[in-house]
Scaffold this active site. Sequence first.
Site, PDB file in Angstrom:
ATOM      1  N   ASP A   1     -84.821  24.160 -54.594  1.00 20.10           N
ATOM      2  CA  ASP A   1     -84.202  24.926 -53.404  1.00 20.10           C
ATOM      3  C   ASP A   1     -85.432  24.877 -52.450  1.00 20.10           C
ATOM      4  O   ASP A   1     -86.564  24.572 -52.805  1.00 20.10           O
ATOM      5  CB  ASP A   1     -83.773  26.146 -53.954  1.00 20.10           C
ATOM      6  CG  ASP A   1     -83.568  27.321 -52.746  1.00 20.10           C
ATOM      7  OD1 ASP A   1     -83.210  26.858 -52.124  1.00 20.10           O
ATOM      8  OD2 ASP A   1     -84.371  28.391 -52.841  1.00 20.10           O
TER       9      ASP A   1
ATOM     10  N   ASP B   1     -84.639  30.281 -56.119  1.00 20.86           N
ATOM     11  CA  ASP B   1     -84.553  31.952 -56.165  1.00 20.86           C
ATOM     12  C   ASP B   1     -83.405  32.346 -55.855  1.00 20.86           C
ATOM     13  O   ASP B   1     -83.245  33.700 -55.851  1.00 20.86           O
ATOM     14  CB  ASP B   1     -85.501  32.031 -55.226  1.00 20.86           C
ATOM     15  CG  ASP B   1     -85.258  32.023 -53.839  1.00 20.86           C
ATOM     16  OD1 ASP B   1     -84.679  31.042 -53.184  1.00 20.86           O
ATOM     17  OD2 ASP B   1     -85.442  32.886 -52.984  1.00 20.86           O
TER      18      ASP B   1
ATOM     19  N   ASP C   1     -86.061  27.719 -49.167  1.00 20.80           N
ATOM     20  CA  ASP C   1     -86.462  28.961 -48.961  1.00 20.80           C
ATOM     21  C   ASP C   1     -86.772  29.977 -49.873  1.00 20.80           C
ATOM     22  O   ASP C   1     -85.897  30.173 -50.959  1.00 20.80           O
ATOM     23  CB  ASP C   1     -85.492  29.780 -48.051  1.00 20.80           C
ATOM     24  CG  ASP C   1     -85.464  29.239 -46.695  1.00 20.80           C
ATOM     25  OD1 ASP C   1     -86.057  29.383 -45.704  1.00 20.80           O
ATOM     26  OD2 ASP C   1     -84.601  28.162 -46.671  1.00 20.80           O
TER      27      ASP C   1
END
Length: 385
Positions: free
Chosen positions: A125, A328, A127
């Site tokens: 991922d 996250d 960000d």
Amino acid sequence: MDLKSNHASPVLTEASPINKSRRGLRAKLLLCSAPSASFLPGLLLTSPKMKHAILDDVRSATWLDAMKSSSPPPKLITKDIDNDIGASEPDVAYQTWMLKYPSALLSFEQFANSAKGKRIVLFLDYDGTLSPIVEDPDRAFMSDDMRKAVGKAAKCFPTAIISGRSRDKVFEFVTLPELYYAGSHGMDIRGPVRPPSSDDHPNSIRSTDKQGKEVNLFQPASGFLTMIGEVFASLVEATKDIDGVIVENNKFCVSVHYRNVDVKSWDKVVACVGGILKEYPHLRLTLGRKVLEVRPVIDWDKGKAVMFLLESLGLSKCEDVLPIYIGDDRTDEDAFKVLREGNQGFGILVSSGPKESSAYYSLRDPSEVKEFLNSLVIWKKSSAL
Ligand SMILES: [Mg+2]
């Protein structure tokens, strides 16, 4: 894995919850104005499942509650006076949580043992995983050290970035042409070219990227492009008087960032988004980290993007392949789940606080992600000796 039977035709799923008075109307809307075969080839309408969420007045309070509960106030740091061990309450909670989700760094040896003789494929991922979460989403830059770590990892393992951002935007941040990229939560994939076959997806096309390299583009939500542009413009207009709102066009989805909005105005954000989404039964709303995401109601997510990329790489049916997904966000859970249920890889959740997840391991923050990637490269090189 069988992409043909499970994923070849994105499935339009019912947007919900809805109140009773609107169900009849919504059913008609789905039948009358649903994207046609030309809109999304092979599209299948399903019966209402009351599974996803379109926001309406009745549910606004629920969304506001969800936004608040996903942003708990910082806990008071209290010392354990009786035992004088100096551990704060959050630390104790985090350490307890790590019994269930061990640190991928502290458990690296165990991880390396299970990876012995396997071909690792990395999914990352962006960000909050490779870059810190910042107030201005346009300034979520990754560090040079992180870029080096990702670049080195990509030399050892096939590596893909899977982000909610538009594919172009995330490439602007990462700038590593050797990676594969999936933007818009996996709805815009630039993957490897494979020989044409009967297994090809209907929304899959060959193209040439800016570096002149031949790539395969897969855009299962291509029929929603105009609608997303329209909704983006409406959201910008509707939220222009709310201080701190940032609306981002991610091509196949729209993000409404409320990180910089006073909590007292969050209800206004919900009302604006809800008001607009009422007009779009084929769009749904999901909640990320201080962001409301407007997405097409199709059966496609980061988990399916992982499976698609594995298949594109010709690695989906190989027993010796070990996919690792690091992320996250709630949207990363779809990928963690796919790997856990397929018993074929590891999800690693990046989190500095305890939360339920389908991941196996954890890392505290992007700096630990960088350390893990560096450890992977060292391990790979030493095991090749
Ligand atoms: Mg993220």
